[in-house]
Design an enzyme around this catalytic site. Structure first.
Site, PDB file in Angstrom:
ATOM      1  N   ARG B  55       0.620  -1.220   0.168  1.00  0.00           N
ATOM      2  CA  ARG B  55      -0.167   0.001  -0.069  1.00  0.00           C
ATOM      3  C   ARG B  55       0.852   1.390  -0.138  1.00  0.00           C
ATOM      4  NH1 ARG B  55      -5.061  -0.814   2.175  1.00  0.00           N
ATOM      5  NH2 ARG B  55      -4.236  -2.670   3.175  1.00  0.00           N
ATOM      6  N   THR B  56       1.816   1.251   0.984  1.00  0.00           N
ATOM      7  CA  THR B  56       2.769   2.590   0.650  1.00  0.00           C
ATOM      8  C   THR B  56       3.547   2.605  -0.282  1.00  0.00           C
ATOM      9  OG1 THR B  56       2.789   2.301   3.486  1.00  0.00           O
ATOM     10  CG2 THR B  56       4.569   3.705   2.305  1.00  0.00           C
ATOM     11  N   LYS B  85      23.839 -10.762  -1.752  1.00  0.00           N
ATOM     12  CA  LYS B  85      25.510 -10.648  -1.711  1.00  0.00           C
ATOM     13  C   LYS B  85      25.957 -10.028  -0.546  1.00  0.00           C
ATOM     14  CE  LYS B  85      25.642  -9.992  -6.869  1.00  0.00           C
ATOM     15  NZ  LYS B  85      25.705  -8.972  -7.853  1.00  0.00           N
ATOM     16  N   ARG B 106      11.981   2.089   2.790  1.00  0.00           N
ATOM     17  CA  ARG B 106      10.970   1.087   3.809  1.00  0.00           C
ATOM     18  C   ARG B 106      12.040   0.238   4.147  1.00  0.00           C
ATOM     19  NH1 ARG B 106       5.846   0.918   5.910  1.00  0.00           N
ATOM     20  NH2 ARG B 106       5.330  -1.200   6.303  1.00  0.00           N
ATOM     21  N   HIS B 135       6.840   6.835  10.402  1.00  0.00           N
ATOM     22  CA  HIS B 135       6.184   6.662   9.156  1.00  0.00           C
ATOM     23  C   HIS B 135       5.598   8.324   9.025  1.00  0.00           C
ATOM     24  CE1 HIS B 135       4.536   5.249   5.526  1.00  0.00           C
ATOM     25  NE2 HIS B 135       3.789   4.348   6.034  1.00  0.00           N
TER      26      HIS B 135
END
Ligand SMILES: [Zn+2]
Lengths: 153, 309
Positions: B55-56, B85, B106, B135
């Site tokens: 959603r974000t 890696k 995020r 957030h």
């Protein structure tokens, strides 16, 4: 003063961290990485002290601590004094005051904090809580903890 | 107008001053009324999602496209070669920052967005959620929705319901609304999930009214905003959860004495804390709130990336 000089070998030049609470001296050595040097270090543990009853003392030859380092000592050893010695003479004396922030030496108690990873150094600022005690706020995860919780970590 | 947000990192809502918040809201309003698709033409923005948050991510990416910018990046951390890696977050950010004009990040670990700012060589970082910490764009869209529906951000009575202990959206929103005048807060939650002390202390210090209430009925006739959040089952034992379900779920009948201007918000996803019947009432505003996320994100992106507006 005279007695203490005899109990731990005098140094010709360098820093003497005196009036460290007993049992904290060893911790300071490792936390502040004082041992990561080729310089000669002498340490006295559980020495008699008028002020503290018992105290620890650390002497580091040919090393002068920065103001930052000295102030960071205040969190563990609030009554410490740092003496500067030159040619066996006391040439300066400073008293740590609690710094605004403290870098590197503490670990964030929040296990999901990014400061545990990526080889980064921790960073905390001091904040007064509503009971006028000191809390430490992690720069990264922004969480605040009572000072003793962070110190015991 | 001087733009104090230009080239700023957007990491934590606490770092935005009241006038900066107002600037973002003003810009959100303008962009909602009058889209300006060329604002970020020729800019490239990285969308780095080290954990999935669909959603974000879609909201941010829509905002980027609506401003005419291009996007590079990845939608979740599991399948990227960086992880396989073993590259550190700091190295990844150092490299990507040399490709783009801004980075949206995020990451599951708290403080990761702040860490990113130390390796981005001045390329602005947008925090799209760092663990349970911050957030900030969620709070901006919450504020924008409140401003839009109530025509002000002060003199409001706000009730927050549900998981007030772990719900970062309610912490950030309370902190942000505390920067405005004469707001009153009503907290409604299971005993095990009450607002943390640092929030209550902050309110106390600023002499802002707050009160714990037993249930929604108790204050429904006094409030302008009802901010619902989800109570996660695993946070409570089973009796507590059963109890919480009956007490902290919103039904149409609870709204009988609601103020006309009441709006119900929710950061979504909703599970069952709001009855589906409530959706049909004029109070339900959570889907419009989610839609506002695009404008709030457009606003903050353009303010950080363009000096003159
Ligand atoms: Zn931390």
């Amino acid at each position: 003063m005279q007695i203490n000089k005899l109990q731990v070998e005098a140094i010709r030049s360098g820093s003497v961290i005196d009036h460290i609470p007993a049992h904290i001296g060893f911790k300071l050595l490792s936390l502040f990485r004082f041992t990561e040097t080729e310089k000669r270090i002498t340490i006295g543990l559980n020495l008699p002290s008028k002020k503290l009853g018992k105290k620890d003392i650390i002497k580091i030859e040919n090393t002068f601590l920065s103001d930052d380092q000295i102030n960071q000592l205040a969190i563990y050893a609030p009554h410490a004094t740092v003496n500067y010695i030159n040619e066996y003479n006391l040439v300066g004396k400073t008293f740590p005051t609690l710094p605004k922030k403290i870098d590197r030496i503490l670990i964030c108690p929040n296990s999901n904090c990014v400061s545990h990873h990526n080889f980064i150094t921790s960073s905390f600022i001091f904040k007064k809580n509503k009971f006028s005690n000191m809390d430490l706020k992690c720069k990264y995860c922004e969480k605040e903890f009572p000072k003793n919780i962070v110190l015991s970590y | 107008m001087r733009n104090p947000l230009f080239k700023k990192n957007i990491i934590s809502i606490n770092e935005l001053k009241r006038n900066e918040l107002e600037l973002v809201l003003k810009k959100s309003e303008i962009l909602k009324k009058k889209p300006q698709p060329n604002l970020l033409k020729n800019k490239i923005i990285a969308s780095c999602f080290f954990e999935a948050s669909t959603r974000t991510r879609l909201s941010f990416e829509t905002a980027v496209y609506r401003l005419g910018a291009s996007i590079i990046g990845f939608p979740d951390g599991n399948n990227i070669s960086l992880k396989k890696k073993g590259e550190t977050l700091s190295d990844t950010i150092s490299v990507i920052s040399s490709y783009v004009d801004a980075i949206i990040i995020r990451h599951p670990q708290e403080g990761s967005a702040r860490l990113a700012t130390e390796f981005s060589n001045g390329t602005p970082i947008f925090n799209a959620g760092d663990g349970a910490n911050q957030h900030p764009t969620q709070t901006l869209l919450d504020l924008f929705t409140i401003k839009e529906t109530q025509d002000r951000l002060s003199h409001l009575n706000i009730a927050m319901v549900g998981d007030l202990k772990y719900g970062r959206t309610v912490h950030s929103l309370t902190q942000a609304l505390a920067k405005f005048k004469d707001n009153k807060f009503f907290f409604i939650s299971p005993d095990a999930l009450i607002m943390p002390n640092y929030i209550n202390d902050m309110l106390q210090k600023k002499e802002i009214f707050w009160k714990r209430c037993k249930n929604i009925e108790e204050i429904i006739s006094e409030i302008d905003i009802l901010y619902m959040t989800r109570v996660q089952k695993e946070r409570l034992d089973s009796t507590e959860y059963a109890n919480a379900k009956s007490k902290f779920v919103l039904h149409v009948k609870t709204l009988k004495h609601a103020r006309k201007n009441l709006k119900i918000l929710h950061p979504l996803p909703r599970i069952d804390e709001i009855d589906y019947d409530v959706d049909q009432t004029p109070y339900a505003w959570y889907f419009k709130q989610a839609a506002n996320g695009i404008y709030a994100r457009q606003a903050i992106l353009s303010l950080v990336l363009i000096e003159k507006h």
